[in-house]
Scaffold this active site. Structure first.
Site, PDB file in Angstrom:
ATOM      1  N   GLU A 263       0.877  -1.189   0.000  1.00 36.97           N
ATOM      2  CA  GLU A 263       0.000   0.000   0.000  1.00 36.97           C
ATOM      3  C   GLU A 263       0.898   1.218   0.000  1.00 36.97           C
ATOM      4  O   GLU A 263       1.546   1.514   1.001  1.00 36.97           O
ATOM      5  CB  GLU A 263      -0.868   0.018   1.256  1.00 36.97           C
ATOM      6  CG  GLU A 263      -2.065  -0.892   1.127  1.00 36.97           C
ATOM      7  CD  GLU A 263      -2.984  -0.794   2.335  1.00 36.97           C
ATOM      8  OE1 GLU A 263      -3.685  -1.771   2.592  1.00 36.97           O
ATOM      9  OE2 GLU A 263      -2.982   0.250   3.015  1.00 36.97           O
ATOM     10  N   CYS A 297      -2.425   8.802   2.986  1.00 38.73           N
ATOM     11  CA  CYS A 297      -2.240   8.251   1.635  1.00 38.73           C
ATOM     12  C   CYS A 297      -3.428   8.562   0.726  1.00 38.73           C
ATOM     13  O   CYS A 297      -3.264   8.748  -0.469  1.00 38.73           O
ATOM     14  CB  CYS A 297      -2.012   6.758   1.713  1.00 38.73           C
ATOM     15  SG  CYS A 297      -3.371   5.893   2.496  1.00 38.73           S
TER      16      CYS A 297
HETATM   17  P1  NAD Z   1       8.599   4.636   4.129  1.00 35.20           P
HETATM   18  O1  NAD Z   1       8.392   3.815   2.925  1.00 35.20           O
HETATM   19  O2  NAD Z   1       9.796   5.477   4.234  1.00 35.20           O
HETATM   20  O3  NAD Z   1       8.622   3.695   5.425  1.00 35.20           O
HETATM   21  C1  NAD Z   1       7.578   2.759   5.674  1.00 35.20           C
HETATM   22  C2  NAD Z   1       8.146   1.606   6.466  1.00 35.20           C
HETATM   23  O4  NAD Z   1       9.021   0.850   5.617  1.00 35.20           O
HETATM   24  C3  NAD Z   1       8.972   2.024   7.672  1.00 35.20           C
HETATM   25  O5  NAD Z   1       8.715   1.149   8.751  1.00 35.20           O
HETATM   26  C4  NAD Z   1      10.395   1.851   7.162  1.00 35.20           C
HETATM   27  O6  NAD Z   1      11.327   1.617   8.198  1.00 35.20           O
HETATM   28  C5  NAD Z   1      10.242   0.628   6.282  1.00 35.20           C
HETATM   29  N1  NAD Z   1      11.289   0.466   5.261  1.00 35.20           N
HETATM   30  C6  NAD Z   1      11.976   1.428   4.609  1.00 35.20           C
HETATM   31  N2  NAD Z   1      12.864   0.876   3.755  1.00 35.20           N
HETATM   32  C7  NAD Z   1      12.731  -0.466   3.857  1.00 35.20           C
HETATM   33  C8  NAD Z   1      13.358  -1.576   3.234  1.00 35.20           C
HETATM   34  N3  NAD Z   1      14.317  -1.417   2.320  1.00 35.20           N
HETATM   35  N4  NAD Z   1      12.980  -2.821   3.584  1.00 35.20           N
HETATM   36  C9  NAD Z   1      11.994  -3.000   4.502  1.00 35.20           C
HETATM   37  N5  NAD Z   1      11.374  -1.997   5.145  1.00 35.20           N
HETATM   38  C10 NAD Z   1      11.734  -0.739   4.824  1.00 35.20           C
HETATM   39  O7  NAD Z   1       7.265   5.477   4.275  1.00 35.20           O
HETATM   40  P2  NAD Z   1       6.934   6.604   5.346  1.00 35.20           P
HETATM   41  O8  NAD Z   1       7.665   7.826   4.931  1.00 35.20           O
HETATM   42  O9  NAD Z   1       7.103   6.045   6.729  1.00 35.20           O
HETATM   43  O10 NAD Z   1       5.361   6.772   5.102  1.00 35.20           O
HETATM   44  C11 NAD Z   1       4.802   7.639   4.166  1.00 35.20           C
HETATM   45  C12 NAD Z   1       4.442   6.915   2.886  1.00 35.20           C
HETATM   46  O11 NAD Z   1       3.501   5.888   3.143  1.00 35.20           O
HETATM   47  C13 NAD Z   1       3.771   7.822   1.865  1.00 35.20           C
HETATM   48  O12 NAD Z   1       4.274   7.582   0.579  1.00 35.20           O
HETATM   49  C14 NAD Z   1       2.320   7.406   1.934  1.00 35.20           C
HETATM   50  O13 NAD Z   1       1.558   7.677   0.786  1.00 35.20           O
HETATM   51  C15 NAD Z   1       2.443   5.964   2.195  1.00 35.20           C
HETATM   52  N6  NAD Z   1       1.189   5.435   2.746  1.00 35.20           N
HETATM   53  C16 NAD Z   1       0.382   4.649   1.946  1.00 35.20           C
HETATM   54  C17 NAD Z   1      -0.824   4.179   2.423  1.00 35.20           C
HETATM   55  C18 NAD Z   1      -1.738   3.340   1.565  1.00 35.20           C
HETATM   56  O14 NAD Z   1      -2.655   2.742   2.090  1.00 35.20           O
HETATM   57  N7  NAD Z   1      -1.525   3.266   0.260  1.00 35.20           N
HETATM   58  C19 NAD Z   1      -1.230   4.495   3.726  1.00 35.20           C
HETATM   59  C20 NAD Z   1      -0.398   5.302   4.503  1.00 35.20           C
HETATM   60  C21 NAD Z   1       0.822   5.747   4.004  1.00 35.20           C
END
Ligand code: NAD
Length: 493
Positions: A263, A297
């Site tokens: 997501e 999101c």
């Molecule tokens: P992010 O992708 O930076 O981090 C999300 C999670 O992924 C964190 O726990 C992070 O530590 C982990 N992560 C990062 N790199 C990784 C890797 N290489 N391997 C495994 N895990 C890893 O996102 P963020 O900045 O925390 O959140 C904001 C983003 O989330 C925005 O783009 C937003 O649109 C999205 N979002 C999407 C939805 C949806 O339902 N589509 C809902 C909420 C947020």
């Protein structure tokens, strides 16, 4: 505000005094490494405590605990899982105020929304708890000489990786169906907002979840997250996060061929036609980008406005945006709080210059409020007008209280603009013409569309995006499809 701050300080004291570790196999541990990082609040950058960064050994221990607990949890009758998950809902309700206050301080989201998020978290557990007893049910398919039937079984230990925006609610939405399906879980909360993930694990323990069924590891995505997604015991990964992270996880999990639900980001259009209910559309446009600080999101960050009502609509919108109350996340009157952390604040504020360079006009806001409000990550709610869809402010996910308004003339043009993006998460259509609403719903490329409505979540309905907004759906039975294997059994007559 002062009363809320005092209460929040009470709840936060233990995090400030004790380093936050991991919850592995039913025990809190500081793990095997020495690396820690400081957690701060975006309200004023003050210290909220130290957090341990998980090492590969810690992640492996959590995955092994989840693997060891998997068979017994899968064999636990659905009725028993249902009872435990309802108890977990009770625990969350008991601690709802604490969860709301801690999350508001950790992430900067206004308390008025975080109170709802805490209650919704409990509702998520109850909704999936009720389905646990039936989750294994399948279909019966008849042939002349054979009867086929399907059964579902839990896929095994799963990884749940969550972001910092409304982290508590999103974690419950992912973990509740996994546990109801009979999977064990390793949860990695975002490094920028670790606190309510810890409270969640405490509630799980208090509800009587057996050791190893729920494990939480803290740490960085590139280290702990990566190791977690590569561990062979983990059978599926549910990520809520950035599209760039989704791509990395797809690559990281290729060797072990894991099932993924991603997501990801969005640049969601809200399309307002001339014949829309003006007042309701205006309320929804304001709510869907400026609530939750625009860090949502499904926020509608692109307003596509039809030329006939453009001037009147934008005039009313400007007034509403200019009057939004920016403030401390614990102030009950606050509508827009501080952005989650300084790096994100810098990203959001950089778009104020980008908008001007691209040739758009800043109709409202476009300023940092640090001079006026101190070191917190406060920005003015912002409205860009006279924008074109090819500008960066219309193409890139800013993820702040920032709206880009673009004019259109015809229905065809609205479809073309709506779809001219790499994303496809959500869309909102405002029109009095039902036929047009149906045509738009058919043509707009998004996993979720709302017609004459702001974002309304129905738990049994599918949730997820297309294009760069992700892969897969959850909600209702879609969640069980993700967390379970379907087996076909064919019997000759
Ligand atoms: P992010 O992708 O930076 O981090 C999300 C999670 O992924 C964190 O726990 C992070 O530590 C982990 N992560 C990062 N790199 C990784 C890797 N290489 N391997 C495994 N895990 C890893 O996102 P963020 O900045 O925390 O959140 C904001 C983003 O989330 C925005 O783009 C937003 O649109 C999205 N979002 C999407 C939805 C949806 O339902 N589509 C809902 C909420 C947020």
């Amino acid at each position: 505000l002062n009363e809320n701050i005092a209460k929040a300080e009470g709840y936060l004291a233990r995090f400030k005094e004790n380093t936050l570790g991991h919850y592995i196999n039913g025990e809190w541990t500081l793990g095997t490494g020495s690396e820690t990082f400081d957690n701060t609040t975006p309200t004023d950058q003050s210290y909220l405590g130290k957090v341990v960064a998980a090492t590969d050994e810690d992640v492996n221990a959590a995955c092994e605990a989840a693997a060891a607990a998997a068979a017994a949890w899968a064999a636990t009758p659905g009725a028993e899982r249902k009872k435990i998950l309802h108890r977990l809902g009770d625990e969350l309700e008991k601690r709802a105020e604490e969860i709301a206050l801690v999350e508001a301080m950790d992430c900067g989201q206004p308390l008025r929304f975080m109170r709802q998020a805490a209650v919704r978290g409990a509702a998520n557990f109850r909704f999936f708890a009720d389905q646990a007893p039936e989750a294994r049910n399948g279909l019966s398919l008849h042939q002349d000489q054979h009867t086929n039937f399907t059964v579902r079984s839990p896929i095994g230990p799963v990884a749940v990786i969550t972001p910092w925006n409304t982290p508590f609610m999103l974690s419950t939405w992912k973990i509740a169906p996994a546990l109801a399906a009979g999977c064990t879980v390793v949860h990695k909360p975002a490094e920028l907002s670790p606190l309510t993930g810890a409270i969640l694990a405490e509630c799980a323990e208090a509800a009587g979840l057996p050791k190893g069924v729920w494990n939480t590891i803290n740490g960085f995505g590139a280290v702990a997250g990566k190791t977690l997604t590569q561990h062979p015991a983990i059978k599926a990964v549910a990520l809520v996060g950035d599209s760039a992270t989704g791509k990395k996880i797809q690559a990281q999990t290729a060797d072990t061929l894991k099932r993924l639900h991603l997501e990801l980001g969005g640049k969601n259009p809200v399309i307002v036609f001339d014949d829309a209910d003006f007042d309701r559309a205006l309320d929804a446009v304001v709510f869907m980008i400026y609530s939750l600080n625009g860090q949502r999101c499904t926020s509608s960050s692109r307003l596509l406005i039809q030329s006939g009502i453009k001037d009147k609509f934008l005039a009313a919108l400007k007034e509403r945006v200019a009057n939004l109350k920016v403030g401390h996340s614990l102030d009950p009157n606050t509508e827009v709080g501080p952005l989650v952390h300084t790096g994100h604040y810098e990203k959001v504020t950089s778009y104020f210059e980008i908008a001007k360079t691209d040739g758009a006009t800043i109709a409202v806001g476009g300023k940092s409020l640090r001079d006026e409000m101190g070191p917190g990550n406060y920005v003015t709610p912002t409205l860009f007008v006279e924008a074109k869809n090819n500008m960066r402010i219309a193409q890139e996910e800013i993820f702040g209280p920032v709206l880009t308004a673009i004019e259109f003339d015809t229905e065809e043009e609205a479809v073309q603009l709506a779809n001219d993006t790499i994303y496809g998460l959500a869309g909102y259509i405002w029109t009095a013409n039902t036929g047009r609403a149906m045509r738009m719903a058919d043509k707009v490329e998004a996993g979720m569309l709302w017609v004459n409505s702001e974002n309304n979540r129905n738990l049994p309905s599918p949730f997820g995006g297309m294009k760069m907004s992700g892969i897969g759906r959850d909600g209702g039975d879609w969640s069980f499809d993700f967390y379970m294997e379907t087996k076909n059994v064919c019997i000759a007559h």
